[in-house]
Design a protein around this motif. Structure first.
Motif, PDB file in Angstrom:
ATOM      1  N   LEU A  33       0.917  -1.361   0.082  1.00  0.00           N
ATOM      2  CA  LEU A  33      -0.092   0.247   0.025  1.00  0.00           C
ATOM      3  C   LEU A  33       0.797   1.465   0.082  1.00  0.00           C
ATOM      4  O   LEU A  33       0.285   2.156  -0.705  1.00  0.00           O
ATOM      5  CB  LEU A  33      -0.950   0.118   1.251  1.00  0.00           C
ATOM      6  N   ARG A  56      -4.581   4.256  -7.595  1.00  0.00           N
ATOM      7  CA  ARG A  56      -5.745   4.938  -6.734  1.00  0.00           C
ATOM      8  C   ARG A  56      -7.118   4.369  -6.838  1.00  0.00           C
ATOM      9  O   ARG A  56      -7.588   4.310  -5.718  1.00  0.00           O
ATOM     10  CB  ARG A  56      -5.283   6.650  -7.251  1.00  0.00           C
ATOM     11  N   ARG A  59      -7.443   1.441  -4.882  1.00  0.00           N
ATOM     12  CA  ARG A  59      -7.381   1.788  -3.286  1.00  0.00           C
ATOM     13  C   ARG A  59      -8.919   2.312  -2.931  1.00  0.00           C
ATOM     14  O   ARG A  59      -9.329   2.144  -2.023  1.00  0.00           O
ATOM     15  CB  ARG A  59      -6.402   2.718  -3.047  1.00  0.00           C
ATOM     16  N   ILE A 103      -4.916   5.705   3.010  1.00  0.00           N
ATOM     17  CA  ILE A 103      -4.850   4.669   2.065  1.00  0.00           C
ATOM     18  C   ILE A 103      -4.977   5.013   0.503  1.00  0.00           C
ATOM     19  O   ILE A 103      -4.040   4.932  -0.259  1.00  0.00           O
ATOM     20  CB  ILE A 103      -5.951   3.631   2.407  1.00  0.00           C
ATOM     21  N   ARG A 106      -1.925   7.574  -0.174  1.00  0.00           N
ATOM     22  CA  ARG A 106      -0.551   6.964   0.092  1.00  0.00           C
ATOM     23  C   ARG A 106       0.457   7.973   1.258  1.00  0.00           C
ATOM     24  O   ARG A 106       1.446   8.109   0.852  1.00  0.00           O
ATOM     25  CB  ARG A 106       0.210   6.649  -1.274  1.00  0.00           C
TER      26      ARG A 106
END
Length: 386
Positions: A33, A56, A59, A103, A106
């Protein structure tokens, strides 16, 4: 639930939400991650570009069921998952929360949970020194976790050592002798350099100041010499300024003396002019002359060789005094005599006063009797009420 790399890969393959409030992630998922290096991908134009290991968009899908910050809540309610950190010093484990925003963007860093700073730190030298020693002892703060209690103990112990070192009288000698040393205590000092430019344009060092974290200062010989020169130049400038100031004061005093002498001369000269003699005799309330004397009346109403503008200026400026002067009494008597001592409005013979129909000739009404009227007090009040 503990989320492993297998579970993560399955969720990525199925494009399904994975993270739920209270989940834990292991080291491999943590790496994928936040720490995995970018990889090459094919771009629409046929070229290759870098992207993160987990894009992205993916995520976003993984975090679909996690709440972000709630702007309508003062407490900032949000769901979170956890990662277990182990302190390098005390070996205790500590769960730290990872939010949806971290998350997706990042932005999670171990360094966010480690604060190596000294408060107060006036010159920011203690903090720099302690961070240097921390990196030497425990590795980089960005990838090595030390818990808060251990960091506080490290800061306390190191501050005591740094303070004891700074109490030494030879600390600046130590700093100069250990110029090429990697000792963390060198960060407890700062060098402030001073320069001057020569005529040929070459810039050379002109002394240094060494400042310690506790505020102590040491100056080398070059700097002391430069300070001495600057002080001498400053004293010289102050003397010059004092001389200029004294010269200016003397010039101002001389100008003031000359001005007073000129004013006295002019006053003496003006006191002997026909205009000034007329003002002194007729326009001042304390002038003691017989206003019933026909010759004096003629002289007051038909002056010769006088400056009417100067007389008007004097009488307008001191108008209240002028209304009690012999000149005004003579003018007022003349107006009443011309009106046969009757009000020109109602014919009354009581409480007669002299009224201005125009103030154009204020102070020199003897040149314009048509601007004056003889009125009784009642008619006078009515005129001023209009």
């Amino acid at each position: 639930m503990l989320i492993t790399r297998d579970i993560l890969n399955k969720a990525l393959e199925d494009k399904m939400p994975l993270f739920h409030d209270g989940d834990y992630i292991d080291d491999d998922v943590m790496y994928d991650l936040f720490c995995a290096q970018p990889i090459l991908k094919d771009l629409p134009n046929g070229k290759k570009g870098l992207r993160t290991l987990i894009p992205r968009n993916d995520r976003n899908i993984l975090c679909a069921e996690l709440n972000g910050y709630m702007s309508n809540s003062p407490k900032g309610v949000f769901d979170k998952i956890y990662y277990t950190l182990r302190c390098k010093l005390c070996n205790k484990t500590f769960p730290v929360r990872i939010t949806k925003g971290q998350i997706i963007n990042r932005t999670f860093k171990i360094s966010n949970y480690i604060n190596i700073s000294v408060n107060p730190d006036r010159y920011y030298l203690f903090t720099k020194a302690l961070r240097e020693l921390y990196n030497i002892k425990y590795g980089n703060v960005y990838n090595t976790y030390v818990c808060k209690s251990c960091v506080e103990k490290f800061v306390s112990d190191t501050m005591q050592e740094a303070s004891e070192f700074l109490e030494r009288k030879d600390k600046f000698d130590w700093f100069l002798f250990h110029k090429n040393s990697d000792d963390w205590k060198r960060k407890l000092f700062r060098i402030e350099e001073a320069h001057f430019r020569l005529d040929n344009g070459k810039e050379i060092e002109d002394g240094k100041i060494y400042r310690a974290a506790n505020g102590d200062v040491w100056k080398d010989d070059k700097y002391n010499e430069r300070e001495k020169r600057e002080q001498e130049e400053l004293n010289h400038q102050r003397k010059l300024e004092e001389i200029r100031r004294q010269q200016k004061q003397n010039e101002e005093a001389e100008r003031e003396r000359t001005k007073r002498e000129n004013e006295l001369f002019l006053a003496r000269h003006q006191s002997n002019t026909p205009t000034q003699r007329y003002i002194n005799q007729f326009c001042k309330k304390d002038s003691n002359i017989d206003i019933t004397d026909k010759e004096i009346q003629r002289e007051a109403l038909s002056p010769k060789d006088v400056n009417y503008e100067a007389i008007q200026k004097h009488n307008s400026k001191l108008y209240r005094e002028y209304l009690q002067s012999p000149l005004w009494k003579i003018i007022s008597s003349k107006v009443k005599w011309n009106a046969n001592y009757r009000c020109e409005k109602c014919g009354s013979t009581k409480n007669l006063v002299t009224h201005h129909t125009s103030y154009e000739f204020k102070g020199i009404e003897f040149l314009a009797f048509h601007t004056l009227q003889c009125l009784c007090s009642k008619c006078h009040e009515k005129e001023h009420e209009k």
